[in-house]
Enzyme design. Structure first.
Site, PDB file in Angstrom:
ATOM      1  N   HIS A 428    -110.207  91.976  -1.188  1.00  0.00           N
ATOM      2  CA  HIS A 428    -109.186  92.308  -0.188  1.00  0.00           C
ATOM      3  C   HIS A 428    -109.264  91.389   1.029  1.00  0.00           C
ATOM      4  O   HIS A 428    -108.889  91.777   2.133  1.00  0.00           O
ATOM      5  CB  HIS A 428    -109.355  93.776   0.241  1.00  0.00           C
ATOM      6  CG  HIS A 428    -109.097  94.755  -0.860  1.00  0.00           C
ATOM      7  ND1 HIS A 428    -109.500  96.078  -0.826  1.00  0.00           N
ATOM      8  CD2 HIS A 428    -108.441  94.603  -2.049  1.00  0.00           C
ATOM      9  CE1 HIS A 428    -109.129  96.697  -1.937  1.00  0.00           C
ATOM     10  NE2 HIS A 428    -108.484  95.827  -2.695  1.00  0.00           N
TER      11      HIS A 428
HETATM   12  C1  FAD Z   1    -107.810  90.555  -8.919  1.00  0.00           C
HETATM   13  C2  FAD Z   1    -107.285  91.206  -7.661  1.00  0.00           C
HETATM   14  C3  FAD Z   1    -107.010  92.574  -7.656  1.00  0.00           C
HETATM   15  C4  FAD Z   1    -106.530  93.185  -6.499  1.00  0.00           C
HETATM   16  N1  FAD Z   1    -106.149  94.503  -6.555  1.00  0.00           N
HETATM   17  C5  FAD Z   1    -105.530  95.048  -5.478  1.00  0.00           C
HETATM   18  C6  FAD Z   1    -104.958  96.358  -5.562  1.00  0.00           C
HETATM   19  O1  FAD Z   1    -104.921  96.978  -6.623  1.00  0.00           O
HETATM   20  N2  FAD Z   1    -104.417  96.883  -4.432  1.00  0.00           N
HETATM   21  C7  FAD Z   1    -104.410  96.211  -3.237  1.00  0.00           C
HETATM   22  O2  FAD Z   1    -103.957  96.775  -2.238  1.00  0.00           O
HETATM   23  N3  FAD Z   1    -104.872  94.942  -3.163  1.00  0.00           N
HETATM   24  C8  FAD Z   1    -105.394  94.341  -4.257  1.00  0.00           C
HETATM   25  N4  FAD Z   1    -105.803  93.040  -4.204  1.00  0.00           N
HETATM   26  C9  FAD Z   1    -105.532  92.282  -2.966  1.00  0.00           C
HETATM   27  C10 FAD Z   1    -104.044  91.925  -2.820  1.00  0.00           C
HETATM   28  O3  FAD Z   1    -103.462  91.650  -4.073  1.00  0.00           O
HETATM   29  C11 FAD Z   1    -103.957  90.709  -1.885  1.00  0.00           C
HETATM   30  O4  FAD Z   1    -104.565  91.053  -0.655  1.00  0.00           O
HETATM   31  C12 FAD Z   1    -102.524  90.259  -1.620  1.00  0.00           C
HETATM   32  O5  FAD Z   1    -101.821  90.060  -2.822  1.00  0.00           O
HETATM   33  C13 FAD Z   1    -102.581  88.979  -0.799  1.00  0.00           C
HETATM   34  O6  FAD Z   1    -101.274  88.535  -0.525  1.00  0.00           O
HETATM   35  P1  FAD Z   1    -101.046  87.107   0.166  1.00  0.00           P
HETATM   36  O7  FAD Z   1     -99.594  86.876   0.195  1.00  0.00           O
HETATM   37  O8  FAD Z   1    -101.814  87.066   1.436  1.00  0.00           O
HETATM   38  O9  FAD Z   1    -101.766  86.052  -0.791  1.00  0.00           O
HETATM   39  P2  FAD Z   1    -101.552  85.747  -2.405  1.00  0.00           P
HETATM   40  O10 FAD Z   1    -100.765  86.868  -2.976  1.00  0.00           O
HETATM   41  O11 FAD Z   1    -102.881  85.466  -2.894  1.00  0.00           O
HETATM   42  O12 FAD Z   1    -100.601  84.485  -2.382  1.00  0.00           O
HETATM   43  C14 FAD Z   1    -101.004  83.188  -2.064  1.00  0.00           C
HETATM   44  C15 FAD Z   1    -100.181  82.223  -2.907  1.00  0.00           C
HETATM   45  O13 FAD Z   1    -100.295  80.920  -2.343  1.00  0.00           O
HETATM   46  C16 FAD Z   1    -100.459  79.978  -3.384  1.00  0.00           C
HETATM   47  N5  FAD Z   1    -101.167  78.824  -2.803  1.00  0.00           N
HETATM   48  C17 FAD Z   1    -102.454  78.772  -2.395  1.00  0.00           C
HETATM   49  N6  FAD Z   1    -102.725  77.544  -1.882  1.00  0.00           N
HETATM   50  C18 FAD Z   1    -101.580  76.830  -1.960  1.00  0.00           C
HETATM   51  C19 FAD Z   1    -101.246  75.495  -1.598  1.00  0.00           C
HETATM   52  N7  FAD Z   1    -102.146  74.656  -1.036  1.00  0.00           N
HETATM   53  N8  FAD Z   1     -99.992  75.056  -1.852  1.00  0.00           N
HETATM   54  C20 FAD Z   1     -99.057  75.886  -2.413  1.00  0.00           C
HETATM   55  N9  FAD Z   1     -99.345  77.168  -2.781  1.00  0.00           N
HETATM   56  C21 FAD Z   1    -100.584  77.634  -2.542  1.00  0.00           C
HETATM   57  C22 FAD Z   1    -101.271  80.725  -4.436  1.00  0.00           C
HETATM   58  O14 FAD Z   1    -101.142  80.113  -5.715  1.00  0.00           O
HETATM   59  C23 FAD Z   1    -100.675  82.126  -4.345  1.00  0.00           C
HETATM   60  O15 FAD Z   1     -99.581  82.284  -5.224  1.00  0.00           O
HETATM   61  C24 FAD Z   1    -106.321  92.412  -5.327  1.00  0.00           C
HETATM   62  C25 FAD Z   1    -106.609  91.045  -5.331  1.00  0.00           C
HETATM   63  C26 FAD Z   1    -107.079  90.431  -6.487  1.00  0.00           C
HETATM   64  C27 FAD Z   1    -107.356  88.949  -6.461  1.00  0.00           C
END
Ligand code: FAD
Length: 494
Positions: A428
């Site tokens: 998380h």
């Molecule tokens: C396996 C797993 C299970 C989880 N289960 C839960 C759950 O059940 N419930 C819950 O509340 N939370 C859960 N979480 C946490 C939650 O999913 C994340 O906190 C949330 O999705 C993060 O959202 P975000 O938009 O910050 O990042 P992300 O959703 O991680 O998005 C980041 C995106 O940026 C892209 N990216 C990265 N670097 C670059 C770059 N240099 N150039 C272009 N693109 C790039 C990546 O490919 C990715 O698609 C889980 C996380 C994981 C990994």
């Protein structure tokens, strides 16, 4: 040489937040939006592979084509390889489907100017359609993109049912709706899930893929943003790697949504971070911002083995109910991890104990300027005696509840002498480029998600949270993106 492209807004990362941001910003047909995603993308809902929508599995095992990994130190001597989503939909496309909101009290740590609980509640509501009949209440939405549902009592996995029964008999309050503000005081209840008819509905599925036909929106996959381009302190575009070739795109507005590990990495490669560290890697300093990558928070997790004797159901989501007791969240997983994640070695069936208000603060640092080399991530879990005590008490409570659970088979919690040796993470990770007052030297963003010291650059993802919420972050990430876009002066079309 290809002509240089231009977009009004470039969104870096098409994960949970980036999908919402690109969808909302492109509602205005006069604004061109380019979404750059490091992983694979899809042209529509029907193209998403079954492995990504099957909510009974997490497609994050060894060799998964949907994740990127990084090596991390959870505590001295305890290393792990950790996966995050690297695909349209990001970590939300591969996660467990738990969709519980942060508590009202969690927002006390957020800038009260625009992020108090009363101010964010309408954006939780706007983001969802609660399909369990909670839709008419003031807390729930009935027209938002994300479906929210709970596993009905009569369909619960035997371990879930026995655990809930045991918690209620031990005196914990039962909540029908863990997304209602009164559930914040703790108790046991069914987990709200962004799962509909067995389908894990990521933000990409809910927000973005239905509208990829918009003329003013372009979604470009397999594109890794290396760094940001500046003229003085004004952002003028991004440098990216596409099929091994370095290219640029111009824009006056860049939104970083690359997630809480890679957003700070992009900032650091762009000279926004600790000036001494940048100079040591030969990066020219754009802004000395020592908070980038520093002070992140997450939820440590310890697992307690349980021998249920029950046949595991092949289709249950990973979690159907949880118990909040003090600062811990107890998670009776419905199946063994090797049954939930392909490619893992066989292990015991476990119940997880997550510490939801941890004092541990971690750091992310570049190993090199190579955009394909994962940064170094140090969690510094369980350094405080208070955290260790809370975890031990959580493990003890879990064992007591399991021992009195009415399971059909033997219940065992053999564990080890020191439960802390089973340390893991809830995945998380948040607050690695946080919002905060200007007086706080480690805050990176103002309350509108703008990076201090430069113009035209925002961070809209879980990096920006002041601290990880005391519940899983996914529902809050979606709300956050909705609210942050509204703060840019963009209200969604009704
Ligand atoms: C396996 C797993 C299970 C989880 N289960 C839960 C759950 O059940 N419930 C819950 O509340 N939370 C859960 N979480 C946490 C939650 O999913 C994340 O906190 C949330 O999705 C993060 O959202 P975000 O938009 O910050 O990042 P992300 O959703 O991680 O998005 C980041 C995106 O940026 C892209 N990216 C990265 N670097 C670059 C770059 N240099 N150039 C272009 N693109 C790039 C990546 O490919 C990715 O698609 C889980 C996380 C994981 C990994």
């Amino acid at each position: 040489m290809k002509p240089i492209e231009f977009a009004d807004v470039v969104v870096v990362g098409g994960g949970s937040c980036g999908s919402v941001v690109a969808a909302r910003l492109s509602e205005n047909p006069d604004r061109s939006v380019l979404l750059l995603e490091a992983g694979p993308t899809f042209s529509g809902v029907a193209d998403v592979p079954a492995a990504l929508v099957d909510a009974s599995m997490l497609p994050v095992g060894p060799g998964s084509e949907w994740v990127g990994t990084y090596g991390a130190e959870l505590a001295p001597g305890i290393g792990r390889t950790i996966a995050r989503g690297r695909v349209l939909g990001g970590s939300g496309a591969v996660n467990g489907g738990y969709f519980v909101r942060a508590t009202p009290g969690d927002f006390d740590a957020w800038p009260q100017s625009v992020w108090s609980f009363d101010q964010v509640l309408p954006y939780y509501v706007r983001s969802e359609t609660d399909i369990d009949g909670c839709g008419s209440s003031q807390w729930h939405g009935s027209r938002g993109p994300m479906p929210v549902a709970r596993t009905p009592e009569n369909a619960r996995h035997p371990l879930t049912a026995a655990f809930v029964d045991s918690a209620v008999r031990a005196g914990f309050r039962m909540y029908e709706d863990m997304n209602a503000p009164d559930a914040a005081s703790g108790g046991v209840g069914a987990v709200p899930l962004n799962i509909r008819n067995g389908t894990r509905v990521s933000a990409a599925l809910a927000y973005l893929l239905p509208i990829t036909g918009r003329n003013n929106l372009r979604v470009q996959g397999n594109t890794t943003v290396a760094s940001l381009m500046f003229k003085g302190t004004r952002v003028i575009g991004v440098e990216m790697i596409v099929d091994g070739v370095r290219r640029i795109v111009r824009s006056d507005t860049v939104i970083l949504s690359a997630g809480a590990v890679h957003t700070p990495a992009v900032l650091l490669r762009s000279g926004i971070g600790c000036a001494d560290d940048a100079v040591a890697l030969g990066i020219s300093v754009t802004v000395d911002s020592p908070g980038v990558g520093h002070g992140f928070s997450d939820h440590p997790e310890i697992t307690v083995p349980v021998a249920t004797g029950n046949d595991p159901s092949a289709t249950s989501p990973a979690l159907e109910a949880v118990l909040h007791a003090g600062d811990v969240e107890i998670r009776p997983y419905t199946r063994r991890f090797d049954q939930l994640i392909h490619g893992l070695p066989r292990g015991p069936h476990v119940v997880g104990v997550g510490l939801m208000r941890s004092a541990g603060r971690g750091s992310i640092a570049l190993r090199s300027t190579d955009p394909f080399e994962a940064p170094e991530v140090r969690y510094r879990y369980l350094e405080s005696e208070g955290d260790r005590r809370a975890m031990r008490e959580g493990v003890e409570l879990t064992r007591e509840l399991l021992a009195s659970a009415r399971l059909s088979g033997e219940v065992a919690a053999p564990g080890t002498d020191d439960p802390l040796s089973a340390l893991g993470t809830s995945l998380h990770l948040s607050s690695s480029a946080k919002m905060g007052p200007e007086s706080d030297p480690v805050s990176v963003l103002d309350d509108h998600c703008r990076v201090r010291g430069v113009e035209g650059l925002l961070v809209i993802d879980t990096s920006a949270f002041p601290v990880v919420p005391s519940r899983g972050p996914h529902a809050t990430a979606i709300m956050f993106a909705e609210r942050a876009v509204a703060l840019m002066g963009v209200e969604p079309a009704e």
